[in-house]
Design a protein around this motif. Structure first.
Motif, PDB file in Angstrom:
ATOM      1  N   GLN A 147      11.080  -3.080 -13.348  1.00 31.66           N
ATOM      2  CA  GLN A 147      11.735  -4.360 -13.151  1.00 31.66           C
ATOM      3  C   GLN A 147      11.540  -4.771 -11.692  1.00 31.66           C
ATOM      4  N   ILE A 148      11.312  -6.069 -11.472  1.00 33.95           N
ATOM      5  CA  ILE A 148      11.036  -6.587 -10.132  1.00 33.95           C
ATOM      6  C   ILE A 148      12.085  -7.632  -9.754  1.00 33.95           C
ATOM      7  N   ILE A 149      12.652  -7.482  -8.570  1.00 34.58           N
ATOM      8  CA  ILE A 149      13.503  -8.524  -7.992  1.00 34.58           C
ATOM      9  C   ILE A 149      12.831  -8.986  -6.707  1.00 34.58           C
ATOM     10  N   PHE A 150      12.346 -10.220  -6.711  1.00 37.98           N
ATOM     11  CA  PHE A 150      11.756 -10.796  -5.507  1.00 37.98           C
ATOM     12  C   PHE A 150      12.866 -11.158  -4.524  1.00 37.98           C
ATOM     13  N   ILE A 151      12.676 -10.826  -3.263  1.00 39.61           N
ATOM     14  CA  ILE A 151      13.594 -11.220  -2.203  1.00 39.61           C
ATOM     15  C   ILE A 151      12.751 -11.828  -1.097  1.00 39.61           C
ATOM     16  N   ASP A 176      12.607   2.748 -11.357  1.00 37.22           N
ATOM     17  CA  ASP A 176      13.001   1.792 -12.386  1.00 37.22           C
ATOM     18  C   ASP A 176      12.962   0.350 -11.895  1.00 37.22           C
ATOM     19  N   LEU A 177      13.246   0.172 -10.605  1.00 39.48           N
ATOM     20  CA  LEU A 177      13.459  -1.175 -10.069  1.00 39.48           C
ATOM     21  C   LEU A 177      12.835  -1.289  -8.678  1.00 39.48           C
ATOM     22  N   ILE A 178      12.144  -2.412  -8.434  1.00 42.13           N
ATOM     23  CA  ILE A 178      11.513  -2.656  -7.134  1.00 42.13           C
ATOM     24  C   ILE A 178      12.079  -3.935  -6.526  1.00 42.13           C
ATOM     25  N   PHE A 179      12.612  -3.823  -5.313  1.00 41.44           N
ATOM     26  CA  PHE A 179      13.008  -4.997  -4.542  1.00 41.44           C
ATOM     27  C   PHE A 179      11.800  -5.371  -3.685  1.00 41.44           C
ATOM     28  N   LEU A 180      11.206  -6.527  -3.958  1.00 42.20           N
ATOM     29  CA  LEU A 180       9.874  -6.836  -3.430  1.00 42.20           C
ATOM     30  C   LEU A 180       9.862  -8.136  -2.629  1.00 42.20           C
ATOM     31  N   ASP A 181       9.427  -8.039  -1.379  1.00 45.70           N
ATOM     32  CA  ASP A 181       9.200  -9.221  -0.553  1.00 45.70           C
ATOM     33  C   ASP A 181       7.892  -9.870  -1.005  1.00 45.70           C
ATOM     34  N   VAL A 198       0.840  -1.206   0.000  1.00 47.65           N
ATOM     35  CA  VAL A 198       0.000   0.000   0.000  1.00 47.65           C
ATOM     36  C   VAL A 198       0.872   1.252   0.000  1.00 47.65           C
ATOM     37  N   ILE A 199       1.881   1.251   0.868  1.00 49.52           N
ATOM     38  CA  ILE A 199       2.814   2.382   0.912  1.00 49.52           C
ATOM     39  C   ILE A 199       3.618   2.452  -0.379  1.00 49.52           C
ATOM     40  N   ALA A 200       3.982   1.290  -0.913  1.00 48.46           N
ATOM     41  CA  ALA A 200       4.738   1.247  -2.173  1.00 48.46           C
ATOM     42  C   ALA A 200       3.949   1.896  -3.305  1.00 48.46           C
ATOM     43  N   SER A 201       2.648   1.649  -3.343  1.00 47.91           N
ATOM     44  CA  SER A 201       1.801   2.245  -4.390  1.00 47.91           C
ATOM     45  C   SER A 201       1.831   3.759  -4.325  1.00 47.91           C
ATOM     46  N   ALA A 202       1.834   4.297  -3.111  1.00 38.98           N
ATOM     47  CA  ALA A 202       1.893   5.750  -2.939  1.00 38.98           C
ATOM     48  C   ALA A 202       3.224   6.304  -3.432  1.00 38.98           C
TER      49      ALA A 202
END
Length: 239
Positions: free
Chosen positions: A74-78, A49-54, A37-41
């Motif tokens: 671009q998404i990097i799942f962690i 350009d790039l999201i490090f996403l749990d 939710v905070i990420a969307s804001a």
């Protein structure tokens, strides 16, 4: 430089990612979020350009976030959960890192994202044919002749490339496009605009006119623009 954000609910994990990002010269952290939710804001106000996403987070998982949102970054799942790897790759994420993440593995994932963002995924500059760009638009590559470009407008995570024929909406930062244009023909006249010097017809103290479009020009760019146009022997200036 790639702008990135961290979306991770664990404070210790966020701090580790922040420390890793500080060691990667081409990454710039522009925000952190403990949930999607905070990420969307953040995505509404920052060029990212790039999201490090749990994956496992309160309120909404990382996978649900990607499924519900129109995400072009671009998404990097962690994550600590290997069982989600297949879903991650079905969502065409850039990479999938398992905790605990080593800096070496993190660095390789970032290099992969850099290649995708600055290479064929967004905008290509064909070095053998410098008269045009390829841009990714509506899931296909479109060829744009540089001479046809009137101006480029920044729209947060996108740019509008306005040409003599049509307008292209491309996922890219303004800086990313600017770096691929010949500097003797295009000038960033404002934080949100790049103008083709060959198409400028009128210059005032605060605006330029290009093919019926009026664009703002920042004060510190006025002298640069006048010098550029003088060198190219173009246009008349108004006081």
């Amino acid at each position: 430089m790639l702008n990135c954000i961290i979306v991770e609910d664990e404070p210790l994990a966020r701090r580790q990612l922040e420390a890793y990002i500080e060691q990667i010269p081409f990454l710039q952290l522009v925000g952190t979020a403990r949930n999607p939710v905070i990420a969307s804001a953040i995505l509404q106000t920052e060029v990212v350009d790039l999201i490090f996403l749990d994956i496992k987070m309160p309120q909404m998982s990382g996978i649900e976030f990607l499924q519900q949102k129109d995400i072009f970054q671009q998404i990097i799942f962690i994550t600590a959960y290997p069982e989600y790897a297949l879903q991650g790759f079905e969502l065409e994420v850039t990479d999938y890192l398992l905790k605990p993440v080593t800096f070496e593995r993190f660095s390789k994932a970032c290099e992969k994202a850099k290649i995708k963002i600055s290479g064929s995924s967004t905008v290509k500059n064909n070095r053998e044919q410098p008269d045009y760009l390829y841009v990714k638009c509506d899931n296909c590559l479109e060829k744009i002749t540089l001479a046809d470009i009137l101006f480029i407008e920044s729209m947060l995570n996108y740019v509008h490339i306005v040409t003599t024929k049509r307008k292209y909406t491309v996922y890219s930062s303004l800086k990313g496009i600017h770096e691929r244009l010949p500097q003797n023909s295009f000038l960033k006249i404002h934080k949100s605009y790049i103008a083709s010097l060959d198409h400028i017809s009128t210059v005032t103290q605060s605006r330029v006119r290009i093919a019926g479009h009026e664009l703002p020009i920042s004060r510190r760019k006025q002298q640069d623009l006048k010098q550029y146009l003088t060198n190219k022997q173009q246009g008349d200036f108004k006081d």
